[in-house]
Every structure is written in structure tokens, then in C-alpha cells.
Design a protein around this motif. Structure first.
Motif, PDB file in Angstrom:
ATOM      1  N   VAL A  13       0.830  -1.216   0.000  1.00  0.00           N
ATOM      2  CA  VAL A  13       0.000   0.000   0.000  1.00  0.00           C
ATOM      3  C   VAL A  13       0.863   1.264   0.000  1.00  0.00           C
ATOM      4  O   VAL A  13       0.338   2.373  -0.038  1.00  0.00           O
ATOM      5  N   GLY A  14       2.185   1.099   0.040  1.00  0.00           N
ATOM      6  CA  GLY A  14       3.094   2.242  -0.040  1.00  0.00           C
ATOM      7  C   GLY A  14       3.838   2.557   1.238  1.00  0.00           C
ATOM      8  O   GLY A  14       4.469   3.620   1.341  1.00  0.00           O
ATOM      9  N   LYS A  15       3.812   1.639   2.222  1.00  0.00           N
ATOM     10  CA  LYS A  15       4.446   1.907   3.516  1.00  0.00           C
ATOM     11  C   LYS A  15       5.949   2.137   3.384  1.00  0.00           C
ATOM     12  O   LYS A  15       6.495   3.111   3.898  1.00  0.00           O
ATOM     13  N   SER A  16       6.623   1.223   2.725  1.00  0.00           N
ATOM     14  CA  SER A  16       8.085   1.321   2.645  1.00  0.00           C
ATOM     15  C   SER A  16       8.528   2.472   1.748  1.00  0.00           C
ATOM     16  O   SER A  16       9.560   3.100   2.000  1.00  0.00           O
ATOM     17  N   THR A  17       7.744   2.768   0.714  1.00  0.00           N
ATOM     18  CA  THR A  17       8.059   3.928  -0.123  1.00  0.00           C
ATOM     19  C   THR A  17       7.977   5.201   0.704  1.00  0.00           C
ATOM     20  O   THR A  17       8.851   6.081   0.631  1.00  0.00           O
ATOM     21  N   LEU A  18       6.941   5.311   1.524  1.00  0.00           N
ATOM     22  CA  LEU A  18       6.793   6.458   2.411  1.00  0.00           C
ATOM     23  C   LEU A  18       7.939   6.506   3.408  1.00  0.00           C
ATOM     24  O   LEU A  18       8.539   7.553   3.650  1.00  0.00           O
ATOM     25  N   PHE A  19       8.260   5.364   3.991  1.00  0.00           N
ATOM     26  CA  PHE A  19       9.335   5.296   4.990  1.00  0.00           C
ATOM     27  C   PHE A  19      10.658   5.781   4.397  1.00  0.00           C
ATOM     28  O   PHE A  19      11.378   6.569   5.002  1.00  0.00           O
ATOM     29  N   ASN A  20      10.975   5.296   3.206  1.00  0.00           N
ATOM     30  CA  ASN A  20      12.223   5.710   2.553  1.00  0.00           C
ATOM     31  C   ASN A  20      12.247   7.215   2.312  1.00  0.00           C
ATOM     32  O   ASN A  20      13.275   7.873   2.489  1.00  0.00           O
ATOM     33  N   ALA A  21      11.107   7.746   1.919  1.00  0.00           N
ATOM     34  CA  ALA A  21      11.038   9.183   1.669  1.00  0.00           C
ATOM     35  C   ALA A  21      11.231   9.967   2.951  1.00  0.00           C
ATOM     36  O   ALA A  21      11.933  10.979   2.973  1.00  0.00           O
ATOM     37  N   ALA A 208      -2.668   8.829  -5.643  1.00  0.00           N
ATOM     38  CA  ALA A 208      -1.840   8.877  -6.850  1.00  0.00           C
ATOM     39  C   ALA A 208      -1.217  10.258  -7.019  1.00  0.00           C
ATOM     40  O   ALA A 208      -1.746  11.267  -6.540  1.00  0.00           O
ATOM     41  N   GLU A 209      -0.093  10.302  -7.728  1.00  0.00           N
ATOM     42  CA  GLU A 209       0.612  11.562  -7.967  1.00  0.00           C
ATOM     43  C   GLU A 209      -0.307  12.605  -8.615  1.00  0.00           C
ATOM     44  O   GLU A 209      -0.296  13.781  -8.239  1.00  0.00           O
ATOM     45  N   ASP A 210      -1.110  12.181  -9.597  1.00  0.00           N
ATOM     46  CA  ASP A 210      -1.977  13.118 -10.323  1.00  0.00           C
ATOM     47  C   ASP A 210      -3.093  13.690  -9.449  1.00  0.00           C
ATOM     48  O   ASP A 210      -3.680  14.717  -9.790  1.00  0.00           O
ATOM     49  N   ASP A 211      -3.397  13.003  -8.331  1.00  0.00           N
ATOM     50  CA  ASP A 211      -4.477  13.452  -7.447  1.00  0.00           C
ATOM     51  C   ASP A 211      -3.968  14.297  -6.285  1.00  0.00           C
ATOM     52  O   ASP A 211      -4.770  14.789  -5.481  1.00  0.00           O
ATOM     53  N   TYR A 212      -2.648  14.463  -6.193  1.00  0.00           N
ATOM     54  CA  TYR A 212      -2.047  15.087  -5.014  1.00  0.00           C
ATOM     55  C   TYR A 212      -1.883  16.591  -5.221  1.00  0.00           C
ATOM     56  O   TYR A 212      -0.928  17.051  -5.839  1.00  0.00           O
ATOM     57  N   SER A 213      -2.829  17.346  -4.717  1.00  0.00           N
ATOM     58  CA  SER A 213      -2.748  18.807  -4.803  1.00  0.00           C
ATOM     59  C   SER A 213      -3.491  19.399  -3.627  1.00  0.00           C
ATOM     60  O   SER A 213      -4.399  18.770  -3.053  1.00  0.00           O
ATOM     61  N   GLY A 214      -3.108  20.621  -3.268  1.00  0.00           N
ATOM     62  CA  GLY A 214      -3.673  21.255  -2.096  1.00  0.00           C
ATOM     63  C   GLY A 214      -5.178  21.392  -2.130  1.00  0.00           C
ATOM     64  O   GLY A 214      -5.847  21.267  -1.093  1.00  0.00           O
ATOM     65  N   SER A 239       1.112  11.471  -0.929  1.00  0.00           N
ATOM     66  CA  SER A 239       1.461  10.658  -2.084  1.00  0.00           C
ATOM     67  C   SER A 239       2.869  10.165  -1.821  1.00  0.00           C
ATOM     68  O   SER A 239       3.818  10.960  -1.849  1.00  0.00           O
ATOM     69  N   ALA A 240       3.003   8.889  -1.502  1.00  0.00           N
ATOM     70  CA  ALA A 240       4.318   8.354  -1.133  1.00  0.00           C
ATOM     71  C   ALA A 240       5.330   8.576  -2.255  1.00  0.00           C
ATOM     72  O   ALA A 240       6.506   8.860  -1.998  1.00  0.00           O
ATOM     73  N   LYS A 241       4.867   8.485  -3.511  1.00  0.00           N
ATOM     74  CA  LYS A 241       5.794   8.682  -4.639  1.00  0.00           C
ATOM     75  C   LYS A 241       6.302  10.116  -4.684  1.00  0.00           C
ATOM     76  O   LYS A 241       7.484  10.359  -4.946  1.00  0.00           O
ATOM     77  N   ILE A 242       5.416  11.079  -4.442  1.00  0.00           N
ATOM     78  CA  ILE A 242       5.845  12.476  -4.453  1.00  0.00           C
ATOM     79  C   ILE A 242       6.731  12.775  -3.251  1.00  0.00           C
ATOM     80  O   ILE A 242       7.715  13.519  -3.356  1.00  0.00           O
ATOM     81  N   GLU A 243       6.422  12.168  -2.100  1.00  0.00           N
ATOM     82  CA  GLU A 243       7.300  12.353  -0.936  1.00  0.00           C
ATOM     83  C   GLU A 243       8.699  11.825  -1.240  1.00  0.00           C
ATOM     84  O   GLU A 243       9.700  12.405  -0.810  1.00  0.00           O
TER      85      GLU A 243
END
Length: 365
Positions: A13-21, A208-214, A239-243
Motif C-alpha cells: 500500500v506504499g508503507k516502505s516507499t513512504l518510509f524511505n522518503a 496517486a501523484e496526479d491526485d495530489y494537490s492542495g 502521495s508516497a511517490k511524491i514524498e
């Protein structure tokens, strides 16, 4: 005070991607298969606090230093706990081992998948509501097992049995321990059981990256708070990818990127702020040539106990505290100006410390 946030959720679900960021380096193994994380990865992250830079500038000028004094922010331990699966409380996956890791953290951050990506295996993930309920059910079942064992102990004291019975009855209806009212004696008696559902929680919507906005954060929170049936105040959208992308940029580039997204603060900052709110934490500050530092304490703590965060001996040797509010400290350019303008006040042991107080403790020998 040690603050630890356990990042939990179903696999992928993106845990490790978030952690790395969050750690700004690849400490956790990110892989497209379940149980890529087996042992909990732990990393210490500085709590963002712009006040420290300003105080360091003032201290440098006031003390006529060549450079900034050392800056020491408060810190948070992030714990990346391997993905839970349905049946974890009965040992499915590597469940029991992972549940024991959750017992050690201060706050649980439930990461749920709110992004569509057919290239990432779901491994049990259905939608944010179902993901959250699966995780929460496993935590409840684990606590039920703990309480049943407690009630089997005939030597357990009355308050412990009474508290355990109330909790067991409510947990069996799907309630969390955090929401169950106990007497003071009952709460104290069951405290050492380290029940998982007693821990404050944050629900992290990984979009998702495309949905991540203020301008869309509120939309996601409204939608999923209603779907999951939890207060909006418990939600953080990231967005873990953007982080992860932000982690590779310098501070100026990060601010520009966030501005383009219509955001003021990163997901890291908002997640830490939610953890502070959930635990009722604030920071007081110390300023001098040796260091400028933030100290984390519980809201409502008095000056004497706050002094103990610096050194336990300071509690019994406490004499008084000289206190200036952060805004006054900045307005009058440090200790000297604050004293001259009557903004530095001597307070006794019962003074309740406020967030942003700049304090110099007077300690006896």
C-alpha cells in the motif's frame, strides 16, 4: 520524550516507499511483493520547526558568534512494520511477530491505498475502507486474545479484571480500546497490557501523484472519513511517490515543488503534526551559545517536570524558570531585549509550559 510512529498497513500500500522518503535515504527494501519488509526498519527523523532557525539567528547576533549555534530539533522515530494480512492475529503471514512490534510504538499510522495502479499487486488491498477495517480487525482480535488470557488468571486484582471485562465486551462489538471509558483504577490496572487498540491512530491516505494537490486534500478526507466512519481529524493525505521525489531535492527545490502543488507543508510535516495532536504533545525551546534546541513534552506539564526532560536531576534541583514566549523572543531579539522590555518572566515549579516557550531553567546544586 521519545515519540515513535508505527507505519502499518496491508502489503504493497506504499508503507516502505513512504518510509524511505521520510528518512531521505533507502533504508527499507521496496519491492513489488508481500513481506519485502521482515524486520521493522527504524529511523530517526527531525521534526520540522522553523522557529529553531530564527532563534539560532537571534542567538548568533546576540552572542556575537561567528556562526549559528548547534541546532537540535525534536525527533520522531518512524518504524516501518511489515504488511499485515487477514488472519495476522492467528499467525497468518508473519502476523504475531509484526503485532508485537506495534505494541512498542506511540502512534499507529494506518496507510491505506487510495491510488489505482494495476502494476502494483494488491495482496489483499481492496479499497481504503476495507483496508482499514482489515487492519483494525486484526488489532482488535489480538487485544481480545490478550484480555482473555488476563481473565484466565485467577490471581488478577479486581480493578484489572473489571477493566478487562469491560474492554472485552466492547471489543467484541468492534469498538477500539481507545474509545472505551474505564475508571482511573481500571485504566491503571490494564496499562501494562499494552493493548494495540489503546494507541492513538492516524489514517494515511496514499493517493496517486496526479491526485495530489492542495485543493483536493479536503475532498479525499471528506470522502474517506465518511466511508470509513472515522473523524476527519484523524486523516492525512500523502502521495508516497511524491514524498520520495521531494526527498531527493534540496530545501529550496522542495518548497518550490510544494508551491506548485498548492501545498504549504509536506506529507512528513502533516503526519508528524497529527501525531503530536494525537498524543497531546508540544515543544518548548532552549537558546544559548551551546545549542538551540526543541524539547517535546506533554501538553499541561509544569515547569519542574519540563526541566526533567533536559536532565532527570533537574526535577529535584529545580529553583525557577525564566520564560519568554517565542513571539516576544523574536520581537525583542533575544534574552537581553526580552528582559529589558519585561517579557522574560520568572516562573515557579507549577507554571504550565506553553508551546514555543523559550526557557532557561535555574537549577540548584
Amino acid at each position: 520524550m521519545n515519540l515513535s510512529i508505527g507505519i502499518v498497513g496491508l502489503p504493497n500500500v506504499g508503507k516502505s516507499t513512504l518510509f524511505n522518503a521520510l528518512l531521505r535515504k533507502q533504508q527499507a527494501l521496496v519491492a513489488n511483493y508481500p513481506f519485502a519488509t521482515i524486520e521493522p526498519n527504524v529511523g530517526v527523523v527531525a521534526v520540522p520547526d522553523d522557529r529553531l532557525i530564527k532563534i539560532a539567528e537571534i542567538t548568533q547576533a546576540e552572542e556575537k558568534m561567528e556562526g549559528f549555534p548547534p541546532i537540535k530539533p525534536a525527533t520522531v522515530n518512524f518504524v516501518d512494520i511489515a504488511g499485515l494480512v487477514k488472519g495476522a492475529s492467528e499467525g497468518a503471514g508473519l502476523g504475531n511477530k509484526f503485532l508485537s512490534h506495534i505494541r512498542e510504538v506511540s502512534v499507529i499510522a494506518h496507510v491505506v491505498r487510495a491510488f489505482p495502479d494495476p502494476n502494483i499487486l494488491r495482496e489483499g488491498s481492496v479499497d481504503p475502507k476495507a483496508d482499514y477495517e482489515t487492519i483494525n480487525t486484526e488489532l482488535i482480535l489480538a487485544d481480545i486474545q490478550t484480555l482473555q488470557k488476563t481473565l484466565e488468571n485467577r490471581k488478577a486484582e479486581l480493578a484489572r479484571k473489571s477493566g478487562a471485562e469491560k474492554l472485552l465486551e466492547s471489543l467484541n462489538t468492534g469498538k477500539r480500546g481507545f474509545d472505551i471509558e474505564l475508571t482511573m483504577d481500571e485504566s491503571e490496572a490494564v496499562k501494562d497490557l499494552s493493548l494495540l487498540t489503546f494507541k492513538p491512530e492516524i489514517i494515511v491516505l496514499n493517493v496517486a501523484e496526479d491526485d495530489y494537490s492542495g485543493d483536493r486534500l479536503g475532498e479525499f478526507i471528506d470522502k474517506y472519513a465518511q466511508a470509513i466512519g472515522m473523524p476527519k481529524e484523524l486523516f492525512v493525505v500523502i502521495s508516497a511517490k511524491i514524498e520520495a521525489e521531494l526527498a531527493s531535492l534540496n530545501e529550496e527545490e522542495q518548497l518550490e515543488y510544494l508551491k506548485d502543488l498548492g501545498l504549504i507543508h509536506s506529507g512528513l510535516e502533516r503526519l508528524i503534526q497529527k501525531a503530536y495532536e494525537g498524543l497531546g504533545l508540544i515543544s518548548f525551546l532552549t537558546a544559548g551559545e551551546k545549542e538551540v534546541r526543541a524539547w517535546t513534552i506533554k501538553k499541561g506539564i509544569n515547569a519542574q517536570l519540563a526541566a526533567g526532560e533536559i536532565h532527570t536531576d533537574f526535577i529535584k534541583k529545580f529553583i525557577k524558570a525564566e520564560v519568554v514566549g517565542y513571539d516576544s523572543f523574536v520581537e525583542f531579539n533575544g534574552w537581553k531585549g526580552s528582559r529589558e522590555n519585561g517579557k522574560a518572566m520568572f516562573e515557579g515549579r507549577d507554571y504550565i509550559v506553553k508551546d514555543g516557550d523559550v526557557i532557561e531553567f535555574k537549577i540548584g546544586t
